[in-house]
Design a protein around this motif. Structure first.
Motif, PDB file in Angstrom:
ATOM      1  N   LEU A 106      58.816  46.501  48.853  1.00 32.26           N
ATOM      2  CA  LEU A 106      58.082  45.915  50.099  1.00 32.26           C
ATOM      3  C   LEU A 106      59.111  44.255  50.301  1.00 32.26           C
ATOM      4  O   LEU A 106      60.360  44.576  49.537  1.00 32.26           O
ATOM      5  CB  LEU A 106      57.558  45.194  48.921  1.00 32.26           C
ATOM      6  N   PRO A 107      58.630  43.430  50.812  1.00 34.82           N
ATOM      7  CA  PRO A 107      59.784  42.735  51.622  1.00 34.82           C
ATOM      8  C   PRO A 107      60.343  41.579  50.287  1.00 34.82           C
ATOM      9  O   PRO A 107      59.260  41.458  49.593  1.00 34.82           O
ATOM     10  CB  PRO A 107      59.220  41.387  52.589  1.00 34.82           C
ATOM     11  N   ALA A 108      61.064  40.823  49.786  1.00 40.24           N
ATOM     12  CA  ALA A 108      61.704  40.388  49.351  1.00 40.24           C
ATOM     13  C   ALA A 108      60.627  39.338  48.822  1.00 40.24           C
ATOM     14  O   ALA A 108      60.368  38.362  49.522  1.00 40.24           O
ATOM     15  CB  ALA A 108      63.264  39.951  48.893  1.00 40.24           C
ATOM     16  N   GLY A 109      60.636  39.429  47.581  1.00 36.77           N
ATOM     17  CA  GLY A 109      59.678  38.327  47.125  1.00 36.77           C
ATOM     18  C   GLY A 109      57.988  38.286  47.332  1.00 36.77           C
ATOM     19  O   GLY A 109      57.442  37.619  47.432  1.00 36.77           O
ATOM     20  N   TYR A 110      57.686  39.510  48.689  1.00 42.00           N
ATOM     21  CA  TYR A 110      56.062  39.857  48.475  1.00 42.00           C
ATOM     22  C   TYR A 110      54.910  39.278  47.375  1.00 42.00           C
ATOM     23  O   TYR A 110      55.797  39.868  46.098  1.00 42.00           O
ATOM     24  CB  TYR A 110      56.190  40.711  48.557  1.00 42.00           C
ATOM     25  N   VAL A 111      54.048  38.196  47.486  1.00 48.18           N
ATOM     26  CA  VAL A 111      53.480  38.042  47.121  1.00 48.18           C
ATOM     27  C   VAL A 111      51.895  38.224  47.275  1.00 48.18           C
ATOM     28  O   VAL A 111      51.939  37.466  48.744  1.00 48.18           O
ATOM     29  CB  VAL A 111      53.349  36.750  46.275  1.00 48.18           C
ATOM     30  N   PRO A 112      50.845  39.497  46.782  1.00 55.56           N
ATOM     31  CA  PRO A 112      49.733  39.739  47.572  1.00 55.56           C
ATOM     32  C   PRO A 112      49.212  38.309  48.015  1.00 55.56           C
ATOM     33  O   PRO A 112      49.072  37.804  47.015  1.00 55.56           O
ATOM     34  CB  PRO A 112      49.076  40.354  46.628  1.00 55.56           C
ATOM     35  N   PRO A 113      48.668  38.525  49.001  1.00 55.41           N
ATOM     36  CA  PRO A 113      47.641  37.065  49.830  1.00 55.41           C
ATOM     37  C   PRO A 113      46.062  36.665  48.796  1.00 55.41           C
ATOM     38  O   PRO A 113      45.681  35.468  49.142  1.00 55.41           O
ATOM     39  CB  PRO A 113      47.210  37.243  51.341  1.00 55.41           C
ATOM     40  N   ASP A 114      45.622  37.825  48.318  1.00 50.77           N
ATOM     41  CA  ASP A 114      43.820  37.156  47.957  1.00 50.77           C
ATOM     42  C   ASP A 114      44.048  37.628  46.408  1.00 50.77           C
ATOM     43  O   ASP A 114      42.957  38.616  46.289  1.00 50.77           O
ATOM     44  CB  ASP A 114      43.326  37.715  49.047  1.00 50.77           C
ATOM     45  N   LEU A 115      44.865  37.465  45.437  1.00 47.13           N
ATOM     46  CA  LEU A 115      44.987  38.151  43.874  1.00 47.13           C
ATOM     47  C   LEU A 115      43.789  37.734  43.425  1.00 47.13           C
ATOM     48  O   LEU A 115      43.292  36.213  43.766  1.00 47.13           O
ATOM     49  CB  LEU A 115      45.837  37.098  43.942  1.00 47.13           C
ATOM     50  N   VAL A 116      42.717  38.652  42.692  1.00 48.69           N
ATOM     51  CA  VAL A 116      41.635  37.603  42.242  1.00 48.69           C
ATOM     52  C   VAL A 116      42.040  37.720  41.009  1.00 48.69           C
ATOM     53  O   VAL A 116      42.034  39.510  40.476  1.00 48.69           O
ATOM     54  CB  VAL A 116      40.194  37.933  42.587  1.00 48.69           C
ATOM     55  N   TYR A 117      40.409  37.903  39.592  1.00 47.63           N
ATOM     56  CA  TYR A 117      40.901  38.352  38.664  1.00 47.63           C
ATOM     57  C   TYR A 117      39.273  39.517  38.613  1.00 47.63           C
ATOM     58  O   TYR A 117      38.629  38.824  38.659  1.00 47.63           O
ATOM     59  CB  TYR A 117      40.164  37.210  37.135  1.00 47.63           C
ATOM     60  N   PRO A 118      39.172  41.002  38.033  1.00 47.56           N
ATOM     61  CA  PRO A 118      38.465  41.703  37.988  1.00 47.56           C
ATOM     62  C   PRO A 118      37.621  41.357  37.015  1.00 47.56           C
ATOM     63  O   PRO A 118      38.206  41.168  36.021  1.00 47.56           O
ATOM     64  CB  PRO A 118      38.893  42.710  38.410  1.00 47.56           C
ATOM     65  N   ASN A 119      36.738  41.724  37.327  1.00 48.87           N
ATOM     66  CA  ASN A 119      35.562  41.240  36.297  1.00 48.87           C
ATOM     67  C   ASN A 119      35.017  42.027  35.133  1.00 48.87           C
ATOM     68  O   ASN A 119      34.274  43.659  35.120  1.00 48.87           O
ATOM     69  CB  ASN A 119      33.894  41.088  36.699  1.00 48.87           C
ATOM     70  N   VAL A 120      36.375  42.598  34.357  1.00 46.64           N
ATOM     71  CA  VAL A 120      35.978  44.289  33.489  1.00 46.64           C
ATOM     72  C   VAL A 120      37.229  43.641  32.536  1.00 46.64           C
ATOM     73  O   VAL A 120      38.034  42.684  32.387  1.00 46.64           O
ATOM     74  CB  VAL A 120      37.263  45.043  34.711  1.00 46.64           C
ATOM     75  N   PRO A 121      36.852  44.612  31.691  1.00 46.75           N
ATOM     76  CA  PRO A 121      37.391  44.393  30.234  1.00 46.75           C
ATOM     77  C   PRO A 121      38.767  45.116  30.149  1.00 46.75           C
ATOM     78  O   PRO A 121      39.307  45.485  30.903  1.00 46.75           O
ATOM     79  CB  PRO A 121      36.839  45.137  29.150  1.00 46.75           C
ATOM     80  N   PHE A 122      39.588  43.723  29.336  1.00 42.09           N
ATOM     81  CA  PHE A 122      41.224  44.175  29.275  1.00 42.09           C
ATOM     82  C   PHE A 122      41.693  44.570  27.945  1.00 42.09           C
ATOM     83  O   PHE A 122      40.908  44.031  27.085  1.00 42.09           O
ATOM     84  CB  PHE A 122      42.432  43.394  30.161  1.00 42.09           C
ATOM     85  N   THR A 123      43.152  44.678  27.212  1.00 40.43           N
ATOM     86  CA  THR A 123      43.148  45.292  26.178  1.00 40.43           C
ATOM     87  C   THR A 123      43.852  44.174  26.056  1.00 40.43           C
ATOM     88  O   THR A 123      43.974  43.780  24.573  1.00 40.43           O
ATOM     89  CB  THR A 123      44.089  46.250  25.924  1.00 40.43           C
ATOM     90  N   PHE A 124      43.799  43.136  26.415  1.00 35.42           N
ATOM     91  CA  PHE A 124      44.561  41.895  26.153  1.00 35.42           C
ATOM     92  C   PHE A 124      42.838  40.290  26.366  1.00 35.42           C
ATOM     93  O   PHE A 124      42.710  41.049  27.446  1.00 35.42           O
ATOM     94  CB  PHE A 124      45.882  41.405  26.426  1.00 35.42           C
ATOM     95  N   SER A 125      43.783  38.806  25.746  1.00 34.08           N
ATOM     96  CA  SER A 125      41.990  38.481  26.287  1.00 34.08           C
ATOM     97  C   SER A 125      42.864  37.239  27.147  1.00 34.08           C
ATOM     98  O   SER A 125      42.057  36.736  27.729  1.00 34.08           O
ATOM     99  CB  SER A 125      41.584  37.871  25.185  1.00 34.08           C
ATOM    100  N   GLU A 126      44.667  37.025  26.600  1.00 34.95           N
ATOM    101  CA  GLU A 126      44.885  36.511  27.822  1.00 34.95           C
ATOM    102  C   GLU A 126      44.923  36.366  30.094  1.00 34.95           C
ATOM    103  O   GLU A 126      44.499  37.388  29.938  1.00 34.95           O
ATOM    104  CB  GLU A 126      46.592  36.307  28.282  1.00 34.95           C
ATOM    105  N   LYS A 127      44.396  35.417  30.561  1.00 38.70           N
ATOM    106  CA  LYS A 127      44.367  35.221  31.648  1.00 38.70           C
ATOM    107  C   LYS A 127      45.522  35.379  31.817  1.00 38.70           C
ATOM    108  O   LYS A 127      46.008  34.221  32.244  1.00 38.70           O
ATOM    109  CB  LYS A 127      43.387  34.451  31.771  1.00 38.70           C
ATOM    110  N   ILE A 128      46.317  36.510  32.435  1.00 39.17           N
ATOM    111  CA  ILE A 128      47.677  36.055  33.235  1.00 39.17           C
ATOM    112  C   ILE A 128      47.760  37.104  34.480  1.00 39.17           C
ATOM    113  O   ILE A 128      46.716  38.046  34.909  1.00 39.17           O
ATOM    114  CB  ILE A 128      48.517  36.391  31.945  1.00 39.17           C
TER     115      ILE A 128
END
Length: 334
Positions: free
Chosen positions: A155-177
Motif C-alpha cells: 500500500l502507499p506509505a501511511g495509507y488509511v482507508p477512507p470509510d472505516l466503521v465499527y461492524p456490529n458484531v461481537p469481538f473477543t475484547f470489549s474496547e472500541k479500538i
C-alpha cells in the motif's frame, strides 16, 4: 538473292525476339522466387520464435515448480511463532491475543481478472512468479475492494482507508479500538456473515480487523526480535504489506476466543463453517492450506478477506488464491 537476305533478316529478328522474350521473363522469375520464399520463411520464423518461447516458459515453470515444492517442504517444518504457537502441527500458526495480532499477504498463475491491465506489474500472474519482498510495487488502487496486497504489492506509505466503521458484531475484547474497524462495505458483509453463521448454530467473534502501518511496524519488529526475520516473514506482514491495513480483512474465532489465531482453530466447527460458507458473503479464507508457496504465508483458517461475492465465489469454487485469480493485472504506481 533477295529472298535469302529477307529470310536471314527474319531469322535474325526471330532469334533476337526470342532472346529478348527469354531475358524479359527470366528476371521476374528470379524475383518471384525471392518473393515466394519470403512469406514461406516468415511464418516459419514466427513459429520457431513461438516454439522457443514455449520452451523457455516450460523451463521456467519447471524451475518454479521445484522452488514451490521446496518452499512447501520448508514451510511444513514446525516454526516458532507468536506467543503460544502450537507444536505438532504440519503448518504452524501464530497465537494472538486481543492486543497482539497479525495476518498476512500473497502470488500465482494467470486467470480472469477485473483489475485493469493498464499500468500493471509484469512480475505477477505466472506460475514462475515468486511472491517475495525482493520485488516491490506500490498498488495504485488502494481503495478498491479488489486491491491485492502481499509481499510484492504494498500500500502507499501511511495509507488509511477512507470509510472505516465499527461492524456490529461481537469481538473477543470489549474496547472500541482501531482493530475493531473495517471499511463500511466489508463491515456490512461481515454482519451478514455472522448472522448467517448464528443461524446455522455457529457463534463467531472478531479478533483483529483494521491495523495501521505504525501498529504493523511495532508487531512485525517484535516478531523479528523474538523469532528472527525468516520465521516472522512466514506469518507476519512487513509494514505496508499487511492486508489488515486495507480495512477489508479480519481474523475471527469462536465466541469463546479459544484457539484464536492458532493452528488448533483449523479443526473447529467455526473454521469448517467459514471454509464452506464465507464466499457466500463475499469473503475468502485468504491463506488456504497448501498454498503458502503462492500466498507467502502459512495456512490461516481464521484470516478472512472481503473481496465481494462474485470474486469470492470464483476463488472458492476453484480452490485458488487471489494471486492466481488476478494474475499479472495488478494496477501499480509507476
Amino acid at each position: 538473292m533477295r529472298k535469302y537476305v529477307v529470310t536471314f533478316i527474319v531469322a535474325v529478328l526471330i532469334v533476337a525476339g526470342g532472346f529478348l522474350a527469354w531475358d524479359k521473363h527470366r528476371t521476374p522469375a528470379a524475383d518471384g522466387e525471392v518473393v515466394e520464399k519470403t512469406p514461406a520463411l516468415s511464418p516459419q520464423k514466427s513459429s520457431q520464435a513461438e516454439a522457443s518461447g514455449t520452451t523457455a516458459v516450460k523451463g521456467t515453470v519447471s524451475e518454479s515448480t521445484t522452488k514451490n515444492q521446496d518452499s512447501q517442504t520448508s514451510s511444513n517444518q514446525p516454526k516458532s511463532g507468536e506467543a503460544g504457537k502450537s507444536t505438532g502441527q504440519t503448518q504452524t500458526a501464530k497465537n494472538v491475543n486481543s492486543n497482539n495480532t497479525d495476518s498476512k499477504p500473497s502470488a500465482g498463475s494467470k486467470s480472469d481478472s477485473e483489475a485493469s491491465a493498464k499500468g500493471s506489474s509484469k512480475t505477477g500472474g505466472k506460475t514462475e512468479f515468486v511472491n517475495t519482498y525482493s520485488v516491490e510495487h506500490v498498488v495504485s488502487n488502494p481503495e478498491s475492494m479488489n486491491v491485492l496486497v502481499n509481499k510484492t504489492y504494498r500500500l502507499p506509505a501511511g495509507y488509511v482507508p477512507p470509510d472505516l466503521v465499527y461492524p456490529n458484531v461481537p469481538f473477543t475484547f470489549s474496547e472500541k479500538i482501531d482493530k475493531r474497524k473495517m471499511r463500511k462495505e466489508a463491515a456490512t458483509a461481515l454482519e451478514k456473515l455472522f448472522a448467517g453463521a448464528k443461524k446455522d448454530g455457529v457463534s463467531l467473534a472478531g479478533v483483529s480487523a483494521y491495523r495501521s502501518e505504525s501498529r504493523q511496524t511495532t508487531l512485525y519488529n517484535n516478531y523479528v526480535k523474538r523469532d528472527g526475520v525468516k520465521a516472522a516473514d512466514t506469518y507476519s506482514a512487513r509494514p505496508g504489506h499487511s492486508e489488515h491495513q486495507t480495512g477489508l480483512t479480519i481474523d475471527v474465532s469462536g465466541s469463546t476466543g479459544k484457539c484464536a489465531a492458532e493452528s488448533c482453530f483449523a479443526g473447529t466447527k467455526e473454521a469448517k463453517w467459514l471454509a464452506k460458507h464465507a464466499h457466500e458473503y463475499g469473503f475468502i479464507v485468504r491463506y488456504p492450506e497448501g498454498k503458502d508457496s503462492i500466498t507467502g504465508y502459512e495456512y490461516e483458517p481464521w484470516h478472512l478477506r472481503y473481496i465481494g461475492t462474485k470474486i469470492a465465489q470464483t476463488v472458492a469454487s476453484r480452490s485458488t488464491t487471489l494471486e492466481q485469480y488476478f494474475g499479472s493485472s495488478i494496477p501499480v504506481s509507476k
